[in-house]
Design a protein around this motif. Structure first.
Motif, PDB file in Angstrom:
ATOM      1  N   ILE A  23      33.204  -0.763 -19.902  1.00 29.44           N
ATOM      2  CA  ILE A  23      32.814  -0.328 -18.550  1.00 29.44           C
ATOM      3  C   ILE A  23      33.311  -1.330 -17.508  1.00 29.44           C
ATOM      4  N   ASN A  24      33.158  -2.618 -17.838  1.00 31.09           N
ATOM      5  CA  ASN A  24      33.638  -3.630 -16.881  1.00 31.09           C
ATOM      6  C   ASN A  24      35.141  -3.513 -16.660  1.00 31.09           C
ATOM      7  N   LEU A  25      35.858  -3.311 -17.770  1.00 26.83           N
ATOM      8  CA  LEU A  25      37.312  -3.192 -17.659  1.00 26.83           C
ATOM      9  C   LEU A  25      37.697  -1.940 -16.865  1.00 26.83           C
ATOM     10  N   GLY A  26      36.947  -0.850 -17.116  1.00 23.02           N
ATOM     11  CA  GLY A  26      37.189   0.391 -16.383  1.00 23.02           C
ATOM     12  C   GLY A  26      37.007   0.185 -14.896  1.00 23.02           C
ATOM     13  N   PHE A  27      35.877  -0.446 -14.542  1.00 22.53           N
ATOM     14  CA  PHE A  27      35.626  -0.711 -13.120  1.00 22.53           C
ATOM     15  C   PHE A  27      36.667  -1.690 -12.565  1.00 22.53           C
ATOM     16  N   GLY A  28      37.037  -2.631 -13.406  1.00 23.73           N
ATOM     17  CA  GLY A  28      38.054  -3.600 -12.989  1.00 23.73           C
ATOM     18  C   GLY A  28      39.353  -2.910 -12.626  1.00 23.73           C
ATOM     19  N   PHE A  29      39.766  -1.948 -13.472  1.00 24.67           N
ATOM     20  CA  PHE A  29      40.993  -1.185 -13.211  1.00 24.67           C
ATOM     21  C   PHE A  29      40.890  -0.472 -11.868  1.00 24.67           C
ATOM     22  N   ILE A  30      39.722   0.184 -11.680  1.00 21.42           N
ATOM     23  CA  ILE A  30      39.541   0.954 -10.441  1.00 21.42           C
ATOM     24  C   ILE A  30      39.589   0.019  -9.237  1.00 21.42           C
ATOM     25  N   ALA A  31      38.851  -1.111  -9.374  1.00 21.73           N
ATOM     26  CA  ALA A  31      38.801  -2.059  -8.254  1.00 21.73           C
ATOM     27  C   ALA A  31      40.196  -2.587  -7.946  1.00 21.73           C
ATOM     28  N   LEU A  32      40.943  -2.927  -9.009  1.00 20.98           N
ATOM     29  CA  LEU A  32      42.291  -3.472  -8.797  1.00 20.98           C
ATOM     30  C   LEU A  32      43.209  -2.459  -8.138  1.00 20.98           C
ATOM     31  N   LEU A  33      43.103  -1.208  -8.602  1.00 20.96           N
ATOM     32  CA  LEU A  33      43.973  -0.179  -8.043  1.00 20.96           C
ATOM     33  C   LEU A  33      43.615   0.107  -6.588  1.00 20.96           C
ATOM     34  N   LEU A  34      42.294   0.107  -6.313  1.00 17.28           N
ATOM     35  CA  LEU A  34      41.876   0.329  -4.922  1.00 17.28           C
ATOM     36  C   LEU A  34      42.350  -0.828  -4.044  1.00 17.28           C
ATOM     37  N   LEU A  35      42.204  -2.042  -4.604  1.00 17.24           N
ATOM     38  CA  LEU A  35      42.660  -3.222  -3.866  1.00 17.24           C
ATOM     39  C   LEU A  35      44.164  -3.123  -3.625  1.00 17.24           C
ATOM     40  N   PHE A  36      44.839  -2.724  -4.679  1.00 20.01           N
ATOM     41  CA  PHE A  36      46.291  -2.588  -4.628  1.00 20.01           C
ATOM     42  C   PHE A  36      46.697  -1.552  -3.583  1.00 20.01           C
ATOM     43  N   SER A  37      45.993  -0.385  -3.625  1.00 23.93           N
ATOM     44  CA  SER A  37      46.372   0.655  -2.656  1.00 23.93           C
ATOM     45  C   SER A  37      46.025   0.199  -1.240  1.00 23.93           C
ATOM     46  N   GLY A  38      44.931  -0.589  -1.125  1.00 28.23           N
ATOM     47  CA  GLY A  38      44.573  -1.136   0.187  1.00 28.23           C
ATOM     48  C   GLY A  38      45.650  -2.081   0.684  1.00 28.23           C
ATOM     49  N   VAL A  39      46.109  -2.970  -0.220  1.00 31.12           N
ATOM     50  CA  VAL A  39      47.135  -3.948   0.161  1.00 31.12           C
ATOM     51  C   VAL A  39      48.430  -3.224   0.552  1.00 31.12           C
ATOM     52  N   VAL A  40      48.778  -2.224  -0.267  1.00 30.68           N
ATOM     53  CA  VAL A  40      50.012  -1.470   0.009  1.00 30.68           C
ATOM     54  C   VAL A  40      49.925  -0.800   1.385  1.00 30.68           C
ATOM     55  N   SER A  41      48.773  -0.139   1.633  1.00 33.08           N
ATOM     56  CA  SER A  41      48.609   0.535   2.926  1.00 33.08           C
ATOM     57  C   SER A  41      48.661  -0.488   4.054  1.00 33.08           C
ATOM     58  N   PHE A  42      47.996  -1.647   3.816  1.00 33.63           N
ATOM     59  CA  PHE A  42      47.941  -2.694   4.834  1.00 33.63           C
ATOM     60  C   PHE A  42      49.353  -3.193   5.152  1.00 33.63           C
TER      61      PHE A  42
END
Lengths: 481, 249
Positions: free
Chosen positions: B7-26
């Motif tokens: 579960i932690n890894l799953g959330f980690g993936f989601i968090a990283l991807l969201l962070l990544f998409s945020g950084v990309v958009s930024f």
């Protein structure tokens, strides 16, 4: 049906795609961080994240049903094609959504036709990714994925049997697990050998790698607008002719020949039929080209005639001349070989020489039965008696294939395309050849066609690559028991 | 891997991807914002420079008119000031000109204008004032025209850049859209796996234990995977077996 198992295997295929995207990014980096670096890196990260995610939850499995394996194979092709568009879309340039989808499907299905007007404008990293889609598509994304998986042979065999044409399976004499290793080693070996030989012939290293990816997969993507004609290198053309032909022969037979097994290339009647057709078609085209004054010397006529016949029949689609300007007889012969193509168990598309040879045998048997009504005729292929179900399915396949080409031609000509363009466009897509004739010839390819026709072509590419029924079954899963 | 890890890894993936998409958009938005701001700056600068050049020529023109009216052969301070202003504006224009060729007509008009003025103030004998006025008005109009032409060409180039910016804006959206799609896919997969591996077995365990308590019926709970959920289901089944055996005794 266990969707999580399907997600796991498709995820592995995506991970392999991501690895190749990252390798392409490294190539971009090595060429002074060209404009493809950021798109490739971004695509690699996203594809890798999605591909790796199911592996957190879904463990290895020892058994996999046929229905699931169908979903994995077809799903993998479609999803690999979808994710394969990311580097193109992110890079921009000539790529809109339709062009990116077309280029990706054309790459993974090893069709090799391009919708770009200027291929040479692409940066090195993106050119490498484009060739990689061929290479991955050639071996079969799924089959390749299975080699790196430490799972049992049964899973491998089930998936693998979907990937290849049904006729190909009967000819193999190895255990499934060993077979997959053999195929991949052979594929790698042929890629390395063709790269080395092309390099020796004088082609730059980067070009040699890209063209060897393309030729081993019988793809056809070139990194030059004029394709192989750009190099005007007879030695390179002979090397390419050799590898195009080799890649169209049953991979199991090639391995058997290399290892000195009894069941080798020359003993296979299908291979002999394929090589004979290839030789006579090439010869006829060359003679026609010489006597119609298309080329003034025998040398040029033979060089062009054989190169294009081999390129079309092996479904590679490399070009060195504008075949559109050739006489009608040569064009018709090239169209004929685009139906038959190479042997089952290779990376070529089309009806396959095995089925055409079987159809000829059925024809002979029917004539014999008319003369001797009480005779019991048993059809054999490579001295192996064929079941009626195999023969019937092969005949059924040929009929459906021809019908689909006809239906496809009707659809595209309804949009205003002329008959030669429409027919050759559909046939070239369905047989995974690449360029056709008319407005989609070796010069313009698919750069001038509308997004609708591009989309239709990609559907036919997928239909051809997955041997029609592999693709169609996906939409009939509900009724599959 | 255990439940917590998964579960932690799953959330980690989601968090990283969201962070990544945020950084990309930024990054994409930042880059687009910079391009827009550069274009606007360039636009206002080219207008300002054109205005300065026109003002400078105007100033020189008033000096010429003043000299003509007063019959002086010596230009007043406005001539030098105008020339200085023009040269400074031209130097800036030359420094920022994207296509050097567009300044050719401006240079040529400037030299023609300067030559006529030089001839007049150096005491070159024009046959009469009207001859001077005729040649002066020709070069003056040409000079003014060249400055205006430069302004029009600059604006046309900026309009082209604005169109390019429009296409860049579309391109800037693509990484954001792809990252967003990837996030949606991963979140959907996560929801599916949580449901398949944890929610469904828990519900089925809950139902089965309820049935067991009511009717003492044996049960078996199907779990996917080999983590704590699998062992929990097995242990509950064992407890139920023990309880049933004790009941029989």
């Amino acid at each position: 049906m266990r969707y999580h198992i399907i997600a796991r295997y498709i995820g592995i295929v995506l991970l392999i795609n991501a690895a190749f995207m990252l390798v392409s990014a490294v190539i971009s980096f090595s060429y002074g961080v060209d404009t493809a670096f950021y798109p490739l890196l971004l695509s690699g990260i996203i594809t890798g994240a999605i591909g790796g995610f199911p592996l957190i939850f879904v463990g290895r499995t020892q058994s996999i049903s046929t229905k699931e394996s169908y979903c994995i194979v077809v799903g993998s092709w479609l999803i690999a094609c979808l994710f394969g568009t990311f580097p193109y879309l992110l890079w921009g340039g000539e790529f809109d959504v339709f062009t990116a989808w077309f280029e990706s499907v054309s790459g993974f299905t090893t069709t090799g036709s391009t919708a770009l007007t200027d291929v040479e404008a692409l940066p090195h990293g993106l050119l490498f990714w484009r060739s990689s889609t061929h290479w991955l598509g050639g071996i079969g994304v799924v089959m390749f994925a299975l080699v790196i998986l430490p799972v049992m042979g049964r899973t491998k065999m089930t998936l693998y049997s979907v990937e290849l044409s049904p006729l190909a399976r009967d000819n193999y004499k190895y255990r499934a697990q060993k077979l997959v290793r053999i195929l991949v080693s052979l594929y790698l070996g042929m890629t390395v050998l063709s790269t080395v030989l092309l390099r020796i012939s004088g082609m730059p290293f980067f070009d040699a790698v890209n063209h060897s990816f393309s030729v081993t997969a019988t793809g056809g993507f070139s990194i030059k607008n004029a394709s192989i004609g750009f190099y005007d290198n007879a030695v390179a053309e002979i090397i390419l002719i050799f590898f195009m032909t080799l890649s169209s022969i049953h991979f199991g037979l090639i391995f058997a020949t290399i290892t000195g097994k009894h069941n080798n290339i020359l003993r296979s009647e299908v291979t002999r039929f394929f090589l004979a057709t290839l030789f006579f078609a090439g010869l006829l085209v060359s003679i026609n080209l010489f006597f119609t004054d298309t080329y003034q010397s025998w040398g040029e006529a033979l060089r062009n005639g054989f190169f294009h016949t081999v390129s079309n029949m092996t479904t590679t689609g490399f070009s060195r001349a504008q075949t559109n300007l050739w006489p009608s007889f040569s064009i018709l012969l090239l169209i004929f070989v685009m139906f038959q193509c190479g042997c089952a168990g290779s990376t070529t598309g089309g009806i396959k020489s095995d089925r055409v040879w079987l159809a000829l045998k059925v024809l002979k048997a029917k004539i014999m039965q008319q003369q001797h009504p009480n005779a019991v005729v048993r059809l054999k292929l490579n001295n192996i008696p064929q079941d009626d179900s195999v023969i019937n399915f092969a005949m059924f396949f040929i009929v459906v294939y021809l019908l689909l080409v006809l239906v496809g031609t009707l659809i595209v000509t309804a949009t205003g395309l002329d008959l030669l363009t429409g027919f050759s466009l559909i046939l070239a897509s369905m047989s995974n050849v690449g360029p056709g004739f008319g407005a989609v010839d070796t010069v313009n390819e698919f750069s001038q066609v509308t997004p609708f026709i591009k989309t239709i072509s990609t559907i036919f590419m997928l239909l051809g690559r997955l041997e029609i029924f592999g693709f169609v079954q996906l939409f009939l899963l509900k009724w599959w028991r | 891997m255990g439940i917590r890890g998964k579960i932690n890894l799953g959330f980690g993936f989601i968090a990283l991807l969201l962070l990544f998409s945020g950084v990309v958009s930024f990054v994409e938005m930042g880059s687009l914002g910079k391009q827009t701001s550069d274009l606007l700056d360039q636009n206002s600068r080219s207008i300002e420079l054109s205005r300065r050049m026109l003002d400078a020529v105007q100033l020189q023109n008033s000096a010429v008119l003043h000299a003509l009216v007063n019959g002086n052969n010596e230009p007043d301070y406005r001539m030098a000031a105008g020339q200085e202003n023009f040269e400074s504006a031209l130097a800036e224009v030359t420094a920022i000109a994207a296509v050097p060729g567009i300044l050719d007509s401006l240079y040529s008009a400037r030299s023609a204008y300067g030559k006529v003025l030089e001839e007049y103030f150096d005491g070159h004998e024009f046959r009469n004032s009207s001859e001077f006025i005729e040649s002066y008005s020709n070069v003056y109009n040409r000079f003014n025209g060249a400055i205006k032409e430069f302004m029009i060409i600059s604006q046309a180039q900026e309009s082209e850049q604005a169109s390019l910016l429009e296409s860049n804006a579309y391109r800037a959206l693509i990484p954001g859209i792809i990252s967003l799609l990837a996030s949606i896919i991963i979140i959907s997969l996560f929801a599916f796996f949580i449901d398949l591996y944890y929610t469904r077995p828990l519900l089925s365990l809950n139902r089965a234990t309820g049935e067991f308590l009511k009717h003492r019926r044996p049960f078996s709970v199907k779990t996917e995977g080999r983590d704590e959920m699998h062992s929990l289901a097995g242990r509950v089944e064992d407890i139920a077996d023990i309880a049933r055996r004790k009941n029989r005794e």
